[in-house]
Design a protein around this motif. Structure first.
Motif, PDB file in Angstrom:
ATOM      1  N   MET A   1       0.293   2.560   5.013  1.00  0.00           N
ATOM      2  CA  MET A   1       1.301   1.515   4.901  1.00  0.00           C
ATOM      3  C   MET A   1       0.672   0.253   4.308  1.00  0.00           C
ATOM      4  O   MET A   1      -0.369  -0.199   4.782  1.00  0.00           O
ATOM      5  N   GLN A   2       1.298  -0.295   3.289  1.00  0.00           N
ATOM      6  CA  GLN A   2       0.774  -1.462   2.602  1.00  0.00           C
ATOM      7  C   GLN A   2       1.647  -2.688   2.888  1.00  0.00           C
ATOM      8  O   GLN A   2       2.860  -2.567   3.133  1.00  0.00           O
ATOM      9  N   ILE A   3       1.023  -3.868   2.825  1.00  0.00           N
ATOM     10  CA  ILE A   3       1.772  -5.110   3.009  1.00  0.00           C
ATOM     11  C   ILE A   3       2.882  -5.213   1.963  1.00  0.00           C
ATOM     12  O   ILE A   3       4.002  -5.659   2.252  1.00  0.00           O
ATOM     13  N   ASP A   4       2.591  -4.794   0.727  1.00  0.00           N
ATOM     14  CA  ASP A   4       3.614  -4.860  -0.315  1.00  0.00           C
ATOM     15  C   ASP A   4       4.828  -3.994   0.026  1.00  0.00           C
ATOM     16  O   ASP A   4       5.966  -4.337  -0.333  1.00  0.00           O
ATOM     17  N   ASP A   5       4.598  -2.863   0.712  1.00  0.00           N
ATOM     18  CA  ASP A   5       5.724  -2.031   1.122  1.00  0.00           C
ATOM     19  C   ASP A   5       6.609  -2.767   2.120  1.00  0.00           C
ATOM     20  O   ASP A   5       7.840  -2.643   2.095  1.00  0.00           O
ATOM     21  N   LEU A   6       5.987  -3.536   3.002  1.00  0.00           N
ATOM     22  CA  LEU A   6       6.764  -4.328   3.951  1.00  0.00           C
ATOM     23  C   LEU A   6       7.571  -5.397   3.217  1.00  0.00           C
ATOM     24  O   LEU A   6       8.736  -5.650   3.556  1.00  0.00           O
ATOM     25  N   GLU A  40       9.355   5.499   4.778  1.00  0.00           N
ATOM     26  CA  GLU A  40      10.053   6.327   5.763  1.00  0.00           C
ATOM     27  C   GLU A  40       9.239   7.575   6.096  1.00  0.00           C
ATOM     28  O   GLU A  40       9.179   8.006   7.254  1.00  0.00           O
ATOM     29  N   GLU A  41       8.589   8.154   5.094  1.00  0.00           N
ATOM     30  CA  GLU A  41       7.766   9.338   5.343  1.00  0.00           C
ATOM     31  C   GLU A  41       6.573   8.988   6.218  1.00  0.00           C
ATOM     32  O   GLU A  41       6.207   9.740   7.127  1.00  0.00           O
ATOM     33  N   THR A  42       5.953   7.848   5.955  1.00  0.00           N
ATOM     34  CA  THR A  42       4.812   7.412   6.756  1.00  0.00           C
ATOM     35  C   THR A  42       5.210   7.194   8.209  1.00  0.00           C
ATOM     36  O   THR A  42       4.494   7.575   9.139  1.00  0.00           O
ATOM     37  N   LEU A  43       6.386   6.587   8.420  1.00  0.00           N
ATOM     38  CA  LEU A  43       6.856   6.283   9.770  1.00  0.00           C
ATOM     39  C   LEU A  43       7.466   7.499  10.462  1.00  0.00           C
ATOM     40  O   LEU A  43       7.591   7.522  11.689  1.00  0.00           O
ATOM     41  N   GLY A  44       7.868   8.465   9.664  1.00  0.00           N
ATOM     42  CA  GLY A  44       8.540   9.631  10.243  1.00  0.00           C
ATOM     43  C   GLY A  44       9.907   9.302  10.789  1.00  0.00           C
ATOM     44  O   GLY A  44      10.361   9.890  11.783  1.00  0.00           O
TER      45      GLY A  44
END
Length: 291
Positions: A1-6, A40-44
């Motif tokens: 997870m990257q800050i840019d994704d947030l 979403e995939e990272t968080l499941g």
């Protein structure tokens, strides 16, 4: 997870769709969509429901958005701390305030604070409930009275005197109480829950706790005040709620030789917010105004 994704995710939430968020971020719509899907995939977990017309946020998405915004605010504050550009307060700030006190006292102060710091975004919830500060993403809560044990940090802002009073019409039909035990013969309108019946009164070193009864229980002081004005019974409330009614003669204090304990006014915030510059500046502002 990257800050840019947030940053991308929060931008999509605020914009309401991928296209507008992409334009604001100077990115392609396809890239924004791919990054949200990867998140979403990272968080499941599904964060957004997509259809051809609009975007809706799932419950998990709402929860994640609050935490994502908090992380982004912390990152921005860290950057400002290092760069020395801390004169301008920025970011979002979520505040929980009791209903009556928020309307009667804090409303003009919050407006003044925002006028001094226009780059801030305040979200204020007026509620008498004890919020889950961490789970619901609150930065600070203003609370009156005894605080339950918790890991939250509490800072005292002041105290409120409480009084017992009733309407002239009620007192015409019943002798005014002269001793705390006389309250047993009166209709008492109670603040809190049904199980909370004790009124604690002091006279010097004397202490009396009377288990009062009456026709009404409420968690809102203004509703109890109006019921007392209507002649339904005695109330024990903070003075700031009943002061206008006392000044107009709609209510009259009783048992003036006995006094309830004062209520403390506190600011609560999570431990991870204790170094927040916004928390610090807003706390100092409130202490000055409420002094």
């Amino acid at each position: 997870m990257q800050i840019d994704d947030l940053r991308i995710y929060v931008a999509v939430i605020k914009a309401g769709n991928f296209t507008a968020a992409a334009e604001q971020l100077l990115l392609s719509k396809q890239y924004v969509s791919r990054r949200i899907a990867a998140l979403e995939e990272t968080l499941g977990a599904r964060l957004l429901n997509r259809n051809t017309r609009k975007l809706s946020v799932t419950d998990n998405g709402q929860l994640f958005a609050r935490h994502a915004q908090r992380i982004l605010d912390d990152v921005q504050e860290a950057e400002l701390a290092v760069s020395g550009r801390r004169q301008v307060l920025q970011g979002s700030f979520r505040l929980s305030v009791p209903m009556s006190f928020g309307i009667s006292h804090l409303s003009p102060f919050i407006a003044e604070f925002l006028s001094l710091h226009p780059a801030l975004q305040f979200q204020v919830e007026l509620a008498d409930r004890y919020v889950d500060m961490i789970g619901e993403g609150f930065d600070m809560a203003i609370r009156i009275g005894t605080l339950p044990d918790s890991t939250l940090i509490a800072k005292k802002l002041g105290e409120f005197r409480r009084v017992i009073c009733a309407s002239p019409s009620y007192l015409q039909g019943a002798d005014a109480p002269r001793h705390p035990e006389d309250l047993l013969d009166h209709a008492c309108l109670r603040y809190g829950r049904e199980s909370q019946t004790g009124w604690e009164l002091f006279q010097g070193e004397k202490r009396e706790v009377i288990n009062v009864q009456g026709p009404m229980v409420s968690n809102n002081g203004e509703m109890l005040r109006d019921a007392a004005i209507a002649g339904l019974g005695l109330i024990l409330l903070p003075e700031f709620i009943v002061a206008p009614a006392l000044a107009s003669g709609d209510l009259i204090t009783v048992l003036d030789d006995w006094h309830p304990s004062s209520l403390s006014l506190n600011a609560l915030y999570p431990q991870h917010r204790q170094r927040s510059e916004v928390n610090r500046v807003f706390m100092a502002f409130l202490q000055q105004k409420l002094a």
